[in-house]
Structure formats: C-alpha cells, structure tokens
Design a protein around this motif. Structure first.
Motif, PDB file in Angstrom:
ATOM      1  N   LEU A  37       0.870  -1.174   0.000  1.00 51.38           N
ATOM      2  CA  LEU A  37       0.000   0.000   0.000  1.00 51.38           C
ATOM      3  C   LEU A  37       0.908   1.225   0.000  1.00 51.38           C
ATOM      4  N   LEU A  38       0.854   1.998  -1.067  1.00 50.79           N
ATOM      5  CA  LEU A  38       1.653   3.220  -1.148  1.00 50.79           C
ATOM      6  C   LEU A  38       0.803   4.375  -0.643  1.00 50.79           C
ATOM      7  N   ILE A  39       1.344   5.124   0.302  1.00 50.12           N
ATOM      8  CA  ILE A  39       0.605   6.272   0.845  1.00 50.12           C
ATOM      9  C   ILE A  39       1.342   7.553   0.463  1.00 50.12           C
ATOM     10  N   GLY A  40       0.725   8.333  -0.404  1.00 52.09           N
ATOM     11  CA  GLY A  40       1.305   9.598  -0.840  1.00 52.09           C
ATOM     12  C   GLY A  40       0.852  10.725   0.068  1.00 52.09           C
ATOM     13  N   ILE A  41       1.780  11.624   0.365  1.00 51.16           N
ATOM     14  CA  ILE A  41       1.438  12.774   1.198  1.00 51.16           C
ATOM     15  C   ILE A  41       1.083  13.950   0.282  1.00 51.16           C
ATOM     16  N   LEU A  42      -0.146  14.391   0.415  1.00 57.51           N
ATOM     17  CA  LEU A  42      -0.645  15.502  -0.414  1.00 57.51           C
ATOM     18  C   LEU A  42      -0.212  16.835   0.185  1.00 57.51           C
ATOM     19  N   LYS A  43      -0.034  17.861  -0.659  1.00 62.12           N
ATOM     20  CA  LYS A  43      -0.215  17.717  -2.087  1.00 62.12           C
ATOM     21  C   LYS A  43       1.092  17.401  -2.803  1.00 62.12           C
ATOM     22  N   GLY A  44       2.217  17.682  -2.147  1.00 57.84           N
ATOM     23  CA  GLY A  44       3.512  17.708  -2.818  1.00 57.84           C
ATOM     24  C   GLY A  44       3.916  16.453  -3.564  1.00 57.84           C
ATOM     25  N   SER A  45       3.437  15.272  -3.113  1.00 52.87           N
ATOM     26  CA  SER A  45       3.945  14.036  -3.718  1.00 52.87           C
ATOM     27  C   SER A  45       3.137  13.563  -4.921  1.00 52.87           C
ATOM     28  N   PHE A  46       2.116  14.320  -5.321  1.00 55.15           N
ATOM     29  CA  PHE A  46       1.196  13.770  -6.337  1.00 55.15           C
ATOM     30  C   PHE A  46       1.879  13.469  -7.669  1.00 55.15           C
ATOM     31  N   MET A  47       2.798  14.329  -8.083  1.00 57.16           N
ATOM     32  CA  MET A  47       3.418  14.142  -9.399  1.00 57.16           C
ATOM     33  C   MET A  47       4.434  13.000  -9.351  1.00 57.16           C
ATOM     34  N   PHE A  48       5.193  12.976  -8.277  1.00 54.46           N
ATOM     35  CA  PHE A  48       6.172  11.909  -8.047  1.00 54.46           C
ATOM     36  C   PHE A  48       5.455  10.561  -7.977  1.00 54.46           C
ATOM     37  N   MET A  49       4.395  10.485  -7.208  1.00 57.78           N
ATOM     38  CA  MET A  49       3.617   9.247  -7.076  1.00 57.78           C
ATOM     39  C   MET A  49       3.117   8.782  -8.453  1.00 57.78           C
ATOM     40  N   ALA A  50       2.574   9.713  -9.213  1.00 60.38           N
ATOM     41  CA  ALA A  50       2.002   9.357 -10.525  1.00 60.38           C
ATOM     42  C   ALA A  50       3.081   8.799 -11.453  1.00 60.38           C
ATOM     43  N   GLU A  61      -1.657  -0.996  -4.108  1.00 65.04           N
ATOM     44  CA  GLU A  61      -2.786  -0.092  -3.883  1.00 65.04           C
ATOM     45  C   GLU A  61      -2.257   1.273  -3.475  1.00 65.04           C
ATOM     46  N   LEU A  62      -3.099   2.273  -3.646  1.00 65.84           N
ATOM     47  CA  LEU A  62      -2.729   3.655  -3.340  1.00 65.84           C
ATOM     48  C   LEU A  62      -3.661   4.262  -2.322  1.00 65.84           C
ATOM     49  N   GLU A  63      -3.086   5.101  -1.494  1.00 61.46           N
ATOM     50  CA  GLU A  63      -3.864   5.962  -0.614  1.00 61.46           C
ATOM     51  C   GLU A  63      -3.181   7.323  -0.611  1.00 61.46           C
ATOM     52  N   PHE A  64      -3.918   8.328  -0.237  1.00 58.37           N
ATOM     53  CA  PHE A  64      -3.318   9.646  -0.039  1.00 58.37           C
ATOM     54  C   PHE A  64      -3.727  10.160   1.325  1.00 58.37           C
ATOM     55  N   ILE A  65      -2.824  10.892   1.940  1.00 59.37           N
ATOM     56  CA  ILE A  65      -3.122  11.494   3.225  1.00 59.37           C
ATOM     57  C   ILE A  65      -2.705  12.951   3.105  1.00 59.37           C
ATOM     58  N   ARG A  66      -3.473  13.804   3.740  1.00 58.73           N
ATOM     59  CA  ARG A  66      -3.118  15.217   3.659  1.00 58.73           C
ATOM     60  C   ARG A  66      -2.791  15.730   5.043  1.00 58.73           C
ATOM     61  N   LEU A  67      -1.612  16.302   5.159  1.00 64.36           N
ATOM     62  CA  LEU A  67      -1.142  16.826   6.441  1.00 64.36           C
ATOM     63  C   LEU A  67      -0.959  18.319   6.300  1.00 64.36           C
ATOM     64  N   SER A  68      -1.001  19.004   7.402  1.00 63.83           N
ATOM     65  CA  SER A  68      -0.603  20.410   7.340  1.00 63.83           C
ATOM     66  C   SER A  68       0.609  20.560   8.242  1.00 63.83           C
ATOM     67  N   SER A  69       1.670  21.149   7.724  1.00 66.27           N
ATOM     68  CA  SER A  69       2.833  21.423   8.564  1.00 66.27           C
ATOM     69  C   SER A  69       3.297  22.827   8.268  1.00 66.27           C
ATOM     70  N   TYR A  70       3.685  23.052   7.030  1.00 64.10           N
ATOM     71  CA  TYR A  70       3.996  24.411   6.630  1.00 64.10           C
ATOM     72  C   TYR A  70       2.703  25.202   6.608  1.00 64.10           C
ATOM     73  N   GLY A  71       2.754  26.413   7.059  1.00 65.71           N
ATOM     74  CA  GLY A  71       1.636  27.312   6.802  1.00 65.71           C
ATOM     75  C   GLY A  71       1.819  27.818   5.390  1.00 65.71           C
ATOM     76  N   ARG A  72       1.378  28.975   5.109  1.00 65.19           N
ATOM     77  CA  ARG A  72       1.670  29.553   3.803  1.00 65.19           C
ATOM     78  C   ARG A  72       3.085  30.114   3.885  1.00 65.19           C
ATOM     79  N   GLY A  73       3.830  30.035   2.800  1.00 67.48           N
ATOM     80  CA  GLY A  73       5.181  30.583   2.824  1.00 67.48           C
ATOM     81  C   GLY A  73       6.208  29.505   3.084  1.00 67.48           C
ATOM     82  N   ARG A  74       7.309  29.857   3.693  1.00 62.88           N
ATOM     83  CA  ARG A  74       8.471  28.973   3.706  1.00 62.88           C
ATOM     84  C   ARG A  74       8.787  28.311   5.024  1.00 62.88           C
ATOM     85  N   GLU A  75       8.289  28.811   6.123  1.00 57.38           N
ATOM     86  CA  GLU A  75       8.745  28.270   7.409  1.00 57.38           C
ATOM     87  C   GLU A  75       7.801  27.226   7.972  1.00 57.38           C
TER      88      GLU A  75
END
Ligand code: IMP
Ligand code: MG
Length: 175
Positions: A37-50, A61-75
């Motif tokens: 079961l491959l679990i892609g972390i959204l959104k950044g991994s979508f192109m790599f996964m594909a 099989e595929l799953e996606f999970i969405r996490l929030s860590s970065y806010g907007r911007g770089r930190e």
C-alpha cells in the motif's frame, strides 16, 4: 510571479525521470510479491507518485493522506495535523510512504508515528528529495532520490504558497 522571483533549474525533467525510474527498480525488487500500500502525502507528492507507479508493474494499492505542517510561505510551523485521513485500514499491510521532500523531518516523523500505531506489517519511506542540513529529528529514508542543498525548492509538485507545483523541473526559488 513578481519581477524579483527567479527560478534556477536544479534537476531537469530528464534527471528526475531517470531518478524516478531508479527508485522504481529498487522498490520493485523489495515489493513485487508483497501487494504494498503506497501512501502519498498531499499535495507535494502527487506528481512523483504518478510517475513512480507507472514503473511499478505489479499489484499495489494507493492511498493519499493530507497533512498540514507548513503554513503559507516557507517556514515550518512544527505543528502537524492530519487534514485528510486514510480510507482503508493499514493493519498488517506492507506500507510505503511517498514524500516529496524531507526538510526538518517533523512532518514525516509525525506521520510515521501515526501510521506505526495502526500496526502495519512493515513501514518504509521513499522520498524524492532530502534536505539533511535542516533536520531537527532523525529520519531514516529507505529509498531516496536526491540530496538537496539548503535552498527553497519548487516544481514537480513542490510549491511556494501553492504556486509552481506544475513546473516539470525541480527549481531553486531565488529572490
Ligand atoms: P518538514 O516537516 O520540515 O520536513 O517539511 C516537510 C514538508 O514541508 C514537505 O512535505 C513540503 O511540503 C514542505 N517543504 C519543505 N521544504 C520545502 C521546499 O524546499 N520547497 C517546498 N516545500 C518544502
Ligand atoms: Mg508544501
């Protein structure tokens, strides 16, 4: 894009393609009989996964999970939450997490702990890029594409403030 923003190609689409194929060869060797079961972390991994799974010619099989860590911007805020969870159980599954970049490691460390509690048969990590100079927690990357310098990267799924994910190359964002 404002006039100050400059992009410099770090890895071209051709280099990315060759690296993705190399990773797929390593993953095939370890997982072809395991129905992972491959679990892609959204959104950044979508192109790599594909791109990666097009080279994986065995049942998975595929799953996606969405996490929030970065806010907007770089930190990184350092605070991680599951924003969109899994739709199928992972207990006793051979789980391979697919990530775009490991930076401080806080996001992936949180996710691996979260998944481990659900008792998969195995849990490994594949990351396209690794920025070890920024690490705050130790992370073992089982399948790694590129080690990258301490620069902010965009393209091939990676964003700055939700922009540049569509670039086919991985670029350094220079200002
Ligand atoms: P960490 O928790 O600091 O390891 O951050 C991981 C997440 O931050 C990644 O999944 C990316 O979404 C984002 N991130 C970290 N570094 C970069 C970068 O250079 N460009 C774009 N996003 C980044
Ligand atoms: Mg991001």
């Amino acid at each position: 894009m404002d006039s100050q923003t400059k992009l410099r190609v770090l890895f071209s689409r051709g280099e990315i393609e060759a690296t993705v194929k190399k990773l797929a060869d390593e993953i095939r060797k370890d997982y072809q009989a395991k129905h992972p079961l491959l679990i892609g972390i959204l959104k950044g991994s979508f192109m790599f996964m594909a791109d990666l799974i097009r080279h994986l010619d065995f049942p998975l099989e595929l799953e996606f999970i969405r996490l929030s860590s970065y806010g907007r911007g770089r930190e990184s805020s350092g605070k991680v939450k599951v924003v969109q969870g899994l739709h199928s159980p992972i207990k006793a599954r051979e789980v391979l997490v697919i990530e775009d970049i490991v930076d401080t490691g806080l996001t992936i460390s949180f996710l691996l702990d979260y998944l481990q509690k659900k008792q998969p048969a195995s849990l490994k990590l594949c990351a396209l890029t690794d920025k070890p100079s920024r690490r705050q927690v130790p992370i073992n990357i089982d399948y790694l594409g590129f080690t990258v310098p301490d620069k902010f990267l965009v393209g091939y799924g990676l964003d700055w403030d939700e922009k540049f994910r569509n670039l086919p190359d991985i670029c350094i964002l220079e200002e």
